[in-house]
Enzyme design. Sequence first.
Site, PDB file in Angstrom:
ATOM      1  N   HIS A  87      73.294  63.028  84.866  1.00 40.15           N
ATOM      2  CA  HIS A  87      72.330  62.298  85.687  1.00 40.15           C
ATOM      3  C   HIS A  87      71.373  63.239  86.424  1.00 40.15           C
ATOM      4  CE1 HIS A  87      75.403  62.481  89.057  1.00 40.15           C
ATOM      5  NE2 HIS A  87      74.309  62.541  89.799  1.00 40.15           N
ATOM      6  N   ASP A 223      79.838  63.216  82.519  1.00 41.25           N
ATOM      7  CA  ASP A 223      78.550  63.343  83.213  1.00 41.25           C
ATOM      8  C   ASP A 223      78.083  64.807  83.264  1.00 41.25           C
ATOM      9  OD1 ASP A 223      76.321  63.022  84.773  1.00 41.25           O
ATOM     10  OD2 ASP A 223      77.284  61.733  86.254  1.00 41.25           O
ATOM     11  N   SER A 651      75.807  66.648  93.357  1.00 38.36           N
ATOM     12  CA  SER A 651      75.935  66.287  91.948  1.00 38.36           C
ATOM     13  C   SER A 651      75.718  67.518  91.090  1.00 38.36           C
ATOM     14  CB  SER A 651      74.887  65.248  91.576  1.00 38.36           C
ATOM     15  OG  SER A 651      75.293  63.998  92.035  1.00 38.36           O
TER      16      SER A 651
HETATM   17  N1  ARG Z   1      76.265  57.906  92.038  1.00 34.52           N
HETATM   18  C1  ARG Z   1      76.066  59.162  91.425  1.00 34.52           C
HETATM   19  C2  ARG Z   1      75.207  60.048  92.279  1.00 34.52           C
HETATM   20  O1  ARG Z   1      74.529  59.595  93.164  1.00 34.52           O
HETATM   21  C3  ARG Z   1      75.576  59.043  90.006  1.00 34.52           C
HETATM   22  C4  ARG Z   1      74.288  58.371  89.789  1.00 34.52           C
HETATM   23  C5  ARG Z   1      73.807  58.259  88.374  1.00 34.52           C
HETATM   24  N2  ARG Z   1      74.445  57.222  87.595  1.00 34.52           N
HETATM   25  C6  ARG Z   1      74.015  55.948  87.493  1.00 34.52           C
HETATM   26  N3  ARG Z   1      74.752  55.105  86.836  1.00 34.52           N
HETATM   27  N4  ARG Z   1      72.892  55.524  88.026  1.00 34.52           N
HETATM   28  O2  ARG Z   1      75.173  61.244  92.130  1.00 34.52           O
END
Ligand code: ARG
Length: 716
Positions: A87, A223, A651
């Site tokens: 991501h 991821d 992240s």
């Molecule tokens: N919640 C995670 C973050 O803020 C991953 C976001 C990306 N994934 C998604 N399904 N939108 O780092």
Amino acid sequence: MKNSLLALFVIFSVINFNAKADEGMWLPSLVGKLNIQKMSSIGCKLTAEQIYSINHSSLKDAVVALDHGSCTAELISEDGLLLTNHHCGFGEIQEHSSVEHDYLRDGFWAMKHEDELPNPGKTVTFLIRMEDVTEQALKEVTDDMDDQTRSSKIREAVAKIEKEAKPEADCEVRVRSLFESNKYFLFVLQSFKDIRLVGTPPQSIGKFGGETDNWMWPRHTGDFSMFRVYCAPDGKPAEYSKNNVPFHPKYFLPISLKGVTKNDFTMVMGYPGTTTRYRTSNEVKNTMDVVNDVRIVAREAKLGIIKEFMATSQKARIQYASKFARSSNYYKYSIGQNKGLSDLDVIGRKQGIEKNFLKWANETPERKAKYGSVLDSINAAFETSVDKIADEYMKEALLHGAEIFSFSAKSASLYAALKGTDKEKISTAAEALRGSLGEYFKDYDAGTDMKIVGKLFKIYADKVSPRYIPGIFQEIKSKYKGDFDAYAKRMFEKTIFADQGRMESFLNKPSIKVLDKDMAFVAMRSLYEMQYVILHDLGKTKGNIDKARRLFVAGLIEMNKDKSYYPDANSTMRLTYGIVDGYEPKDATYYDYFTTLKGYTEKGIKGDVDFDFPQRVVDLYNTKDYGQYADRDGTLHTCFTSNNDITGGNSGSPVINGDGELVGIAFDGNWEAMSGDIAFESRLQKCICVDIRFVLWTIDKYAGAGNLIKEMKLAR
Ligand code: ARG
């Protein structure tokens, strides 16, 4: 009896000590002073010098801020190979994708350096060193100074510190305030600008679970994505060039094939973006009732429209994939945060802290004079008011709701140039705009944006106090009888900003008359005029709360002299340590600390937007073809949880074991503790990590990109 009770107590306190989550995002340069002892006691075998050193290479040299801290990444080979989340590379993967080369759907692997894809604008920043400069920054500051004088004294001092810092070649210096401006630190940073995409799994691995699983555990998402840092042939940072070469970092992380088990030590180094752990009860209330509520209402409307469009074709899905994910991520975050704040009674807990603070502050006349009214000032500034609501709706529903207004705002400098007669200025501004058209319109659907304008304008009109309704809304009322969709339709028929061809014709012969008449341009100006009014009013109700915040934090630290405090996250490098562990999300339920490929196959739904899967993963699962990436238990572990204290910006951060080896990549937080950015939840808060062996298995066994594995340093 007494003794055995005592023994039991000792055993329990040891267990508790181990099991307790360790709150805190610590500054790496202070780890030796504040944290290393405790870290060693729970399994860290490294010295503080091995983690952060300015004299020789250390772990910090392998951890970088991606895109100025929107994510973190780590170096994993001597040829500049970079690992981060899927991501975090999503924008680039999406941009390189087309119906013919659908890297989102199919993944992408460069089998040799020449195949790696450049990404103009992407940056990687190394931390060279950091230093406490509080004393110099506050040298001219006195207690009786008014805040304006104080700020300007600090500004002067900071400018001097930055000027005299003598950074290493090609580096830049930044002084940042910490602890609500009670402390100042200097950071020397070095940024690289030629960052190429090396590999990504398909979305059905890299984003497996999609929005459904986002912010949730148990998780089965691979991821990750890979980039490579390039530099000039002399090793210096350089813009993209064919002649650039792979960068050789001072340090890169070895990768462990050993995996993790319950209670293993883990630490995470990275660039957490924002936490607000020292905020007061009324600020929390404002976050819930204003910030989060507005975001939820506005984004729900917008995401519904985008979702409908994305389902219409492969092209549409590619076009809006990144925009949708970005907006949806913090939409869901806000829902979860409001639930967490309320379930865990964070306001009540904050009020408890405030009560103690007040009691302490009132104990002596000196303290009373300094701290006595601090909380009243902050809490008064955060009473819910119509200007705060308008401010949030202005951002969410108008300025950043549809794209057409921020896009037309880009013509502001051309507009200014057109007011004069300087031909060169005009053509420079026009050419700059022309240069951005291709990229913008590749991922733009005017029909979708039009629907968003209609819907969000209506929401704004319904929710915001009459005082803050922009002038253009009057016209919509009189000319379109308040029909926002009809207004939007007309705007999109007429404006130059919704169509690449019209934009190009305009730029061939730019004229101020066209802009003055353009419906989108006119609306955009009306919105900004109203934003100015809102910000002005907001200044009045909010007042200057910086001083009160600074004193509140200073008071808390003074009040709890024996406690080590860490500063709120602000996109500077931090370290958090803890252990691998599961948790009890609700009564009678326990979540184990790891997931396996079995769970991936159980969740898979052919053709589903969130849970689609490649047949090849299932085939490899059926033959148990895990090679050296299998756990001792014979399965392939996919993700795990630890109690490290992370937030957005972390992240892609490396999860490192007690021997300094990479065991995972941090990628999310969990639903039960979404209030964690405001108050750490030691019982519930987890760091969700992808197991590094799942990453390597995907590269090696699934994608056959063994060339990349060969570059890495694997520890068995
Ligand atoms: N919640 C995670 C973050 O803020 C991953 C976001 C990306 N994934 C998604 N399904 N939108 O780092």
